[in-house]
Design a protein around this motif. Sequence first.
Motif, PDB file in Angstrom:
ATOM      1  N   PRO A 178      -4.734   8.149   6.214  1.00  0.00           N
ATOM      2  CA  PRO A 178      -5.141   7.269   5.160  1.00  0.00           C
ATOM      3  C   PRO A 178      -4.084   6.396   4.524  1.00  0.00           C
ATOM      4  O   PRO A 178      -2.855   6.918   4.382  1.00  0.00           O
ATOM      5  CB  PRO A 178      -5.846   8.173   4.245  1.00  0.00           C
ATOM      6  CG  PRO A 178      -5.240   9.461   4.407  1.00  0.00           C
ATOM      7  CD  PRO A 178      -4.754   9.604   5.910  1.00  0.00           C
ATOM      8  N   LEU A 179      -4.533   5.507   3.867  1.00  0.00           N
ATOM      9  CA  LEU A 179      -3.490   4.392   3.197  1.00  0.00           C
ATOM     10  C   LEU A 179      -4.178   4.349   2.048  1.00  0.00           C
ATOM     11  O   LEU A 179      -5.337   4.109   1.963  1.00  0.00           O
ATOM     12  CB  LEU A 179      -3.417   3.118   3.942  1.00  0.00           C
ATOM     13  CG  LEU A 179      -2.581   3.414   5.333  1.00  0.00           C
ATOM     14  CD1 LEU A 179      -2.288   1.729   5.864  1.00  0.00           C
ATOM     15  CD2 LEU A 179      -1.044   3.733   5.094  1.00  0.00           C
ATOM     16  N   VAL A 180      -3.330   4.197   0.820  1.00  0.00           N
ATOM     17  CA  VAL A 180      -4.140   3.603  -0.430  1.00  0.00           C
ATOM     18  C   VAL A 180      -3.736   2.528  -1.065  1.00  0.00           C
ATOM     19  O   VAL A 180      -2.179   2.168  -1.022  1.00  0.00           O
ATOM     20  CB  VAL A 180      -3.807   4.910  -1.543  1.00  0.00           C
ATOM     21  CG1 VAL A 180      -4.076   4.514  -2.823  1.00  0.00           C
ATOM     22  CG2 VAL A 180      -4.490   6.165  -0.896  1.00  0.00           C
ATOM     23  N   PHE A 214       0.771  -1.283   0.097  1.00  0.00           N
ATOM     24  CA  PHE A 214       0.007  -0.004  -0.064  1.00  0.00           C
ATOM     25  C   PHE A 214       0.905   1.310  -0.003  1.00  0.00           C
ATOM     26  O   PHE A 214       2.151   1.105   0.179  1.00  0.00           O
ATOM     27  CB  PHE A 214      -0.840   0.049   1.223  1.00  0.00           C
ATOM     28  CG  PHE A 214      -0.054  -0.288   2.463  1.00  0.00           C
ATOM     29  CD1 PHE A 214       0.653   0.605   3.163  1.00  0.00           C
ATOM     30  CD2 PHE A 214       0.031  -1.449   2.945  1.00  0.00           C
ATOM     31  CE1 PHE A 214       1.208   0.420   4.366  1.00  0.00           C
ATOM     32  CE2 PHE A 214       0.781  -1.665   4.189  1.00  0.00           C
ATOM     33  CZ  PHE A 214       1.304  -0.801   4.805  1.00  0.00           C
ATOM     34  N   HIS A 215       0.344   2.345  -0.174  1.00  0.00           N
ATOM     35  CA  HIS A 215       1.188   3.778  -0.163  1.00  0.00           C
ATOM     36  C   HIS A 215       0.392   4.565   1.138  1.00  0.00           C
ATOM     37  O   HIS A 215      -0.726   4.572   1.340  1.00  0.00           O
ATOM     38  CB  HIS A 215       0.872   4.540  -1.396  1.00  0.00           C
ATOM     39  CG  HIS A 215       0.895   3.694  -2.638  1.00  0.00           C
ATOM     40  ND1 HIS A 215       2.212   3.151  -2.992  1.00  0.00           N
ATOM     41  CD2 HIS A 215       0.318   3.142  -3.653  1.00  0.00           C
ATOM     42  CE1 HIS A 215       2.110   2.404  -4.110  1.00  0.00           C
ATOM     43  NE2 HIS A 215       0.809   2.326  -4.615  1.00  0.00           N
ATOM     44  N   GLU A 216       1.660   5.331   1.797  1.00  0.00           N
ATOM     45  CA  GLU A 216       1.242   6.046   2.833  1.00  0.00           C
ATOM     46  C   GLU A 216       0.627   7.205   2.010  1.00  0.00           C
ATOM     47  O   GLU A 216       1.281   7.786   1.093  1.00  0.00           O
ATOM     48  CB  GLU A 216       2.400   6.500   3.511  1.00  0.00           C
ATOM     49  CG  GLU A 216       2.906   5.075   4.318  1.00  0.00           C
ATOM     50  CD  GLU A 216       2.501   4.856   5.471  1.00  0.00           C
ATOM     51  OE1 GLU A 216       1.748   5.616   6.176  1.00  0.00           O
ATOM     52  OE2 GLU A 216       2.793   3.594   6.173  1.00  0.00           O
ATOM     53  N   VAL A 217      -0.185   8.155   2.623  1.00  0.00           N
ATOM     54  CA  VAL A 217      -0.621   9.203   1.968  1.00  0.00           C
ATOM     55  C   VAL A 217      -0.165  10.363   2.709  1.00  0.00           C
ATOM     56  O   VAL A 217      -0.541  10.425   4.029  1.00  0.00           O
ATOM     57  CB  VAL A 217      -2.277   9.246   1.810  1.00  0.00           C
ATOM     58  CG1 VAL A 217      -2.715  10.435   1.042  1.00  0.00           C
ATOM     59  CG2 VAL A 217      -2.735   8.181   1.036  1.00  0.00           C
ATOM     60  N   VAL A 222      -4.593  -2.646   2.639  1.00  0.00           N
ATOM     61  CA  VAL A 222      -5.050  -1.500   3.134  1.00  0.00           C
ATOM     62  C   VAL A 222      -5.750  -1.796   4.510  1.00  0.00           C
ATOM     63  O   VAL A 222      -5.520  -1.584   5.556  1.00  0.00           O
ATOM     64  CB  VAL A 222      -5.494  -0.506   2.456  1.00  0.00           C
ATOM     65  CG1 VAL A 222      -6.261   0.788   3.311  1.00  0.00           C
ATOM     66  CG2 VAL A 222      -4.757   0.082   1.546  1.00  0.00           C
TER      67      VAL A 222
END
Lengths: 322, 261
Positions: free
Chosen positions: B61-63, A314-317, B119
């Motif tokens: 938030p996580l994407v 996942f990516h941290e935003v 996520v």
Amino acid sequence: MQPFEWEKPLLELEERISELKQFCARSKLDFSEEIASLERRASTLRREIYASLTPYQRVLMARHPKRPTTLDYIRMVFDDFLEMHGDRTFGDDAAIVGGIALFEGQPVTVVGPQKGRDTRENIARNFGLPHPEGYRKALRLMRQAEKFGRPVITFIDLVGAHPGVEAEERGQGLVIAECIEAMSFLRTPIIAVITGEGGSGGALALGVADRILMLENAWYSVISPEMCASILWRDSSRAAEAAELLRLTPTDLLKYGIIDDVITEPLGGAHRDQAFTGRQVKAFLRRYLAVLKKTKVERLVEERLARFRRIGQFHEVKLAEI
Amino acid sequence: MPAHETDGLWVRCDGCGKLVFKRELEKTSFLCPACGHHFRMGAPQRLALLADEGSFTPFPPLVSANPLGFPGYEERIRQAQEQTGLDDAALVGRAAIGGSSCILAIIDFSFMGGSMGSVVGEQLVRAFEKAAAERLPVVAVSGGGGGARMQEGIFSLMQMAKTAQAVGRHSREGLLFVSILTHPTMGGVYASFASLGDIILAEPGALIGFAGPRIVEEATRQKLPEGFQTAEYALEHGMIDAIVPRPQVAQCVGRLLLWHR
């Protein structure tokens, strides 16, 4: 069992070689050069066919009815085995076998789903689809292993946990969660070997381990390619395409760090030479058991938890982006 | 049961078949004014119903990534984000319920069926880790259709292990986990963290189980028993602690948190 389409040229060639050999023996004529040449061709063909199996061909190999079952591995890998039955609550599930075995003189606890070798046995074993009492038996045996400091070895080969009214009534979901949780914290070494099909939560319930090994022609995913295809395209006959998308082969899973090692099979699959496959599994178990036995149990559990903690992409935003 | 939209303003109730004015539904916490049927509700509405006003601080938030390179997955995620305003299917943060602090996690069915991918798994694990670090209880509201996020394949499956372990660590600290099962809680969500609550509550009529009813029906070729896999059925078979109607959930959880302070 019909031969797989892609194996037919090879099987025909092998048939010809064996006929020629029989003819030689009967007629006392010498065709050894022809035989040698055909065998060279067969060996090339064998490498060509099996080096480039598609993911779905591997799925089909994993389901081969002659493929070794958990009880076959138990017979081939261990010196002694006492099967233990029942979940002490409801019944004994023939779809999961387990007990204490001797691995080169050392007692270990062994658990795994058991598929039948023919239709009659498959009905008795429910095609290796466990009910909750099967998982409760597995859990009980693993806790027993923990108490006596025995390593646990699980063999995994099942499409999934049994989907049925009684299974749901007796807590299929709950017991799978309990197995996963209990294995995660079990204070003894655990090795899981995915020998055939690794289908979803029913497989994971036996698959939380310090080392996860997988046979070359086995698959492991969250869903079977048939179910995936029927969800994506409402057409389970497109399973081969789904198998590509799911990345369910040992090569993919090794790359993702989901499994630790791939156990090579004889060319053409485990069923072609069961004894060889058994020796392979035994050699891998010997190597990894030796490593795990040297590690303190506290560290084993910490590392086991850390291994699963890391899995996920996942990516941290950054807050500025919202 | 899915709410059948008849037009933009009205919804047909699956409980009694009457048409319900949508605005009315929002005022009644998504309960049918005629029969009390529990409609599905989104995570933000659930949060408003459950947490003390103004008490919620969400986690960052996580994407989702696309670990398998599954075709069309990024697009599905983007669409779901636009439709729901959520980053993924879990809304997680610090909250207070009935004056007691806790970590609250809510799964939203409207985001890809509330399925658990990397996520959702990571957010839940962070919830339990944060709670363990601050010695707080966790309240999780589950409501995920199939449970697994198919597009993430094996990564989705591994979230079952990851979340179950996070519950286990939190639990071994002697801390409380209240698991609330809403319609529907199935598959990988049910067979992992959601089943591991110290206390398991369910909303009336919620579908709860491992294999979905259609799969069970196809596999067994039997007619399913009346009410199969509903919360009432789960209660009868000993799988949950209690059924709590939606208007009483906040008060019930508030009492539980107070008793475990």
